[in-house]
Design an enzyme around this catalytic site. Structure first.
Site, short mmCIF file in Angstrom:
data_model
loop_
_atom_site.label_atom_id
_atom_site.label_comp_id
_atom_site.label_asym_id
_atom_site.label_seq_id
_atom_site.Cartn_x
_atom_site.Cartn_y
_atom_site.Cartn_z
N LYS A 133 -0.30 -9.85 8.12
CA LYS A 133 -0.01 -9.05 8.51
C LYS A 133 -1.26 -8.85 9.44
CE LYS A 133 0.82 -4.16 6.97
NZ LYS A 133 1.84 -3.34 5.40
N TYR B 267 -12.84 -3.04 -1.62
CA TYR B 267 -14.18 -2.42 -1.93
C TYR B 267 -15.78 -2.93 -2.37
CZ TYR B 267 -16.96 0.46 -4.93
OH TYR B 267 -18.18 1.26 -5.75
N ARG C 247 -9.14 0.52 5.39
CA ARG C 247 -8.48 0.41 3.97
C ARG C 247 -10.14 -0.27 2.79
NH1 ARG C 247 -4.32 3.61 1.83
NH2 ARG C 247 -2.44 4.16 3.64
N ILE D 293 5.75 -4.94 9.92
CA ILE D 293 5.40 -4.83 8.41
C ILE D 293 5.29 -2.98 8.73
CG2 ILE D 293 5.36 -4.43 6.35
CD1 ILE D 293 4.84 -7.89 6.01
N TYR E 32 -2.64 -10.47 4.73
CA TYR E 32 -3.13 -8.32 5.26
C TYR E 32 -3.98 -8.38 5.73
CZ TYR E 32 -1.97 -3.57 4.91
OH TYR E 32 -1.07 -2.41 4.53
N THR F 221 0.95 -1.21 -0.27
CA THR F 221 -0.28 0.00 0.27
C THR F 221 0.68 1.35 0.01
OG1 THR F 221 -1.61 -1.26 1.56
CG2 THR F 221 -1.83 1.13 0.96
#
Length: 295
Positions: A164, A109, A140, A206, A135, A46
């Protein structure tokens, strides 16, 4: 997956003022991270502004990082999306020989159910020739991958080796740590709670800020892994203000301002992101000067 224990950094994609990819600056950032003691590098996550890069630019970034790293550290490649078939196709056709693992974001989304998330990653795991790091970043993606779904995937697929976890929820992280398979790694995706997660049994982080302050941040995580708690928290509190600052007006605008202050790259970001404002830029610059003076 011992190579994924410690500090990985989600590399930015530096741009010149004309918005083209600055390969020389990217090489400098890779070298800065390697020299600073980072354990592994994450390419096209990202923080790389992946969504704004053309296919050709993505290939340029990959080649540049591989060349600059020159085998020094393990590399992880971001391969994810909200079109499962497209992700699977990339995994089947891309040369992944230079990478230790892929980092694959939970579909965004579309807002899938937990079963939809499971089926997406089932397809990813079956298609990937190398280990998979899940992840979870609900801020997000607009959907939270629950610990039960993560544990199910970890138990069902040997190549699903880590997550993550970037929900920013320490209780959720502790549920993962309590119930995960023995060798499955829980990696923080949140710089501010990376140390508490490590002390609770996490494998590391990370990081975004780690590429700006690689020596300090990676040493903090190593101290945490070695249970040197008081020493580790000294660094946590040293960097805490800057961790807040680099996310205050969006990522990677903040960390790119750090690199400008360090003289490594421009602070250019691509729309819809914009540079940090003058006030925040000044505060970040003062922080960088303070750290450099102490170092």
């Amino acid at each position: 997956m011992q190579s994924l224990i410690g500090t990985g950094v989600a590399l930015v994609t530096p741009f010149k003022q004309d918005f083209s990819v600055d390969t020389e600056a990217l090489k400098s950032i890779v070298n800065f991270s390697v020299d600073g003691g980072i354990e592994y590098l994450v390419v096209l996550g990202t923080t790389a502004e992946n969504a704004t890069l053309s296919p050709e630019e993505k290939e340029l970034v990959i080649r540049t990082v591989i060349e600059a790293n020159n085998g020094a550290l393990p590399l992880v490649l971001g391969v994810g999306g909200n079109n499962t078939l497209k992700v699977v196709e990339e995994l089947k056709t891309r040369d992944l020989s230079a990478f230790a693992a892929i980092l694959s974001v939970s579909p965004y989304y579309n807002k899938p159910t937990q079963e939809g998330i499971y089926q997406h990653f089932k397809a990813v795991a079956e298609a990937s020739p190398i280990p998979v790091i899940l992840y979870n970043v609900p801020g997000r993606t607009a959907s939270n991958m629950l610990p039960s779904t993560v544990i199910r995937l970890a138990n069902d697929f040997e190549n699903v080796v880590a997550i993550k976890e970037a929900a920013g929820d320490l209780v959720q992280a502790m549920q993962l740590l309590k119930n995960k398979p023995k060798d499955f790694l829980v990696i923080s995706g949140d710089d501010m709670i990376a140390l508490p997660m490590v002390l609770a049994g996490g494998a590391g982080v990370i990081s975004v800020i780690g590429q700006g302050f690689p020596k300090e941040f990676s040493e903090m995580i190593r101290l945490g892994l070695n249970r040197k708690v008081d020493e580790a928290f000294k660094t946590q509190y040293l960097l805490a203000d800057c961790i807040d600052m680099i996310f205050e007006q969006g990522n990677p605008a903040g960390i790119k301002q750090v690199f400008l202050s360090l003289g490594i790259s421009e602070n250019t970001v691509r729309l819809p992101l914009v540079k940090v404002d003058d006030s925040l830029a000044s505060r970040i610059d003062e922080f960088v000067k303070k750290i450099n003076k102490q170092g």
